[in-house]
Design a protein around this motif. Structure first.
Motif, PDB file in Angstrom:
ATOM      1  N   HIS A  70       1.030  -1.337   0.024  1.00  0.00           N
ATOM      2  CA  HIS A  70       0.234  -0.072   0.379  1.00  0.00           C
ATOM      3  C   HIS A  70       0.810   1.198   0.052  1.00  0.00           C
ATOM      4  O   HIS A  70       1.577   1.677   0.993  1.00  0.00           O
ATOM      5  N   HIS A  72       0.379   5.210  -1.731  1.00  0.00           N
ATOM      6  CA  HIS A  72       0.494   5.907  -2.834  1.00  0.00           C
ATOM      7  C   HIS A  72       1.525   6.768  -3.562  1.00  0.00           C
ATOM      8  O   HIS A  72       1.992   8.260  -3.174  1.00  0.00           O
ATOM      9  N   HIS A 229      -9.172   1.428   1.298  1.00  0.00           N
ATOM     10  CA  HIS A 229      -9.061   1.516   3.052  1.00  0.00           C
ATOM     11  C   HIS A 229     -10.078   1.266   3.522  1.00  0.00           C
ATOM     12  O   HIS A 229     -11.306   1.572   3.298  1.00  0.00           O
ATOM     13  N   HIS A 266      -5.404  -1.183   6.096  1.00  0.00           N
ATOM     14  CA  HIS A 266      -5.594  -1.140   7.864  1.00  0.00           C
ATOM     15  C   HIS A 266      -6.421  -2.091   8.527  1.00  0.00           C
ATOM     16  O   HIS A 266      -5.392  -2.776   8.974  1.00  0.00           O
ATOM     17  N   ASP A 320       2.348   3.602   3.410  1.00  0.00           N
ATOM     18  CA  ASP A 320       1.084   4.214   2.555  1.00  0.00           C
ATOM     19  C   ASP A 320       1.375   5.588   2.140  1.00  0.00           C
ATOM     20  O   ASP A 320       1.340   5.431   1.185  1.00  0.00           O
TER      21      ASP A 320
HETATM   22 ZN   LIG Z   1      -3.318   4.834   2.282  1.00  0.00          ZN
END
Ligand SMILES: [Zn+2]
Length: 465
Positions: A70, A72, A229, A266, A320
């Motif tokens: 994960h 971005h 998410h 998450h 993340d």
């Molecule tokens: Zn994220």
């Protein structure tokens, strides 16, 4: 003598993460056509294989390339933008406005920087939850030699209990589905094994049932992941219960979309029934330590990931985004293991071996690529990381799993190979000139900062003269 393209020799400790979890001393790896053809003691490999190119690992520790489940890639220009923010402020006052202000060129630069930081810290494959300029992400990412699974972000509900989306991010369900399909059509089956595509909705609170079901259908048609998410903070959990009378995992279960192709990022705030659903449906989950720690979302305080691992659920690691500070898998592994030890008051709750499995073979499984990557085995692609152990944090080297997870950071990554191609050498990228990237960053920040009114958004607490 068998001719091969590459031999990496003189590896002090080779951590294979193969089914037997073998650790081999004084090892070497022979590679041909991008695949591993032999793993054995250096002396045996040297005796049996003649290589076009030999790399002397010089006593390094070798691991499989990490899989960051994960990251971005479009958030790499957001460091310093979203500190000390609760979930509502983080999403609706900081990151969504930031994202809405980005243009193609900003996303291309951000994605190149993200891939650069990942590779330099030993990540050879990552899963991107998507943005609004996926073509720009692909341009930036693929130039570096890393593997990636990209997607187009999807939202179709303007308002949630948490806030209102920026206008540029608002789409009808039909448009969101059409654009998601365009990306799957373009990138899911390119024939390039380093590039894949997934279906993605960014979170449950701004996604209708129709959007989620439509994306699930697309993911099945293209044999791709469906990711979102989920259960990221108490407020996202509470917002779901307020609007739908269901917790987030319960809602996904009611829609029938949870299976092993689903990636839930998450999964920190879970009700007991949701733990049972996850144990039954076995989607892959992503532990994102620095993300929760940075703004205090409580994913370790209330998280159930050690239990879900014990129940046979595939748990992985993700860094993340840069706005939470680090994009560094060795550090994320350490945080995942140590934060659970601390919150459970129990040193046995998560071992470094588990941390490394989450960052390698579990990640490969989540990416639906465990037949090709995630471990060092004959027949798999040669995605190899060499750690330079001639550094203080690697002394003494009694148990390399301990040094790797508890002492090292990604800064001790020396060389990285993707399918046998060396993409990092001596800590430097080989396929792009990273020094040319850095002068572009302030130019991009000035460009999108004006649209974002950055000077009002971020005010330093201490006087600057
Ligand atoms: Zn994220």
């Amino acid at each position: 003598m068998q001719s091969v393209d590459l031999v990496v020799t003189n590896i002090d400790w080779l951590i294979t993460v193969d089914p037997g979890r073998r650790v081999i001393r004084d090892a070497a790896i022979a590679v041909s056509g991008g695949k591993i053809v032999a793993i054995a003691k250096s002396a045996e490999i040297t005796k049996s294989y003649s290589a076009t190119r030999t790399v002397d690992a010089n006593g390094a520790v070798a691991t499989p390339g990490f899989v960051d489940c994960h990251l971005h890639s479009s958030f790499q220009l957001s460091r310093g933008l979203a500190d000390e923010a609760n979930a509502q402020a983080f999403l609706f006052e900081r990151m969504y406005p930031y994202e809405a202000a980005l243009e193609h060129e900003d996303v291309r630069l951000s994605a190149t920087l993200a891939a650069a930081e990942l590779l330099k810290h030993g990540v050879t494959c990552f899963i991107d939850p998507g943005n609004y300029h996926p073509e720009a992400s692909v341009e930036g990412i693929m130039a570096t030699g890393i593997r990636a699974i990209v997607s187009r972000s999807s939202f179709d509900l303007t308002k949630s209990v948490l806030g209102i989306l920026p206008e540029r991010m608002i789409e009808t369900t039909q448009v969101a589905l059409e654009r998601a399909e365009e990306v799957l059509e373009k990138y899911a089956n390119t024939g390039n094994p380093r590039l894949g595509a997934s279906a993605s909705f960014r979170g449950l609170n701004n996604a209708s049932d129709e959007l989620i079901l439509g994306l699930d259908k697309l993911a099945k048609r293209y044999n791709a992941l469906l990711q979102t998410h989920a259960c990221f903070s108490y407020s996202t959990h509470d917002s779901s219960v307020t609007r739908t009378k269901m917790a987030e995992i319960e809602r996904l279960e009611s829609l029938g979309v949870l299976d092993e192709r689903f990636l839930a990022v998450h999964s920190g705030w879970l009700e007991p029934e949701e733990v049972a659903i996850l144990a039954k449906r076995k989607p892959s989950l992503v532990c994102a330590p620095s993300s929760s720690l940075h703004n205090g979302y409580g994913n370790f305080v209330v998280g159930k990931l050690p239990e879900l691992l014990a129940l046979g659920v595939n748990v992985t690691v993700g860094s993340d985004h840069a706005s939470s500070g680090i994009v560094d898998m060795p550090q994320e592994m350490r945080l995942a293991c140590c934060c659970y030890k601390e919150t459970r008051l129990n040193p046995r709750v998560m071992s470094p071996e588990t941390g490394l499995e989450m960052a390698t073979i579990n990640g490969a499984k989540a990416a639906l690529q465990s037949d090709r990557i995630g471990s060092l085995e004959v027949g798999k692609d040669a995605d190899i990381v060499l750690f330079d152990t001639k550094r203080p944090e690697w002394q003494p080297l009694i148990n390399p799993l301990s040094n790797l997870v508890y002492s090292a950071t990604g800064d001790s990554v020396r060389d990285v190979f993707v399918a046998g191609e060396q993409v990092v050498t001596g800590g430097r990228l080989t396929k792009i000139d990273e020094t040319a990237l850095y002068p572009q960053v302030p130019v991009a920040v000035a460009r999108f900062g004006k649209r974002l009114k950055l000077d009002q958004m971020v005010q330093l607490r201490w006087p600057v003269s």
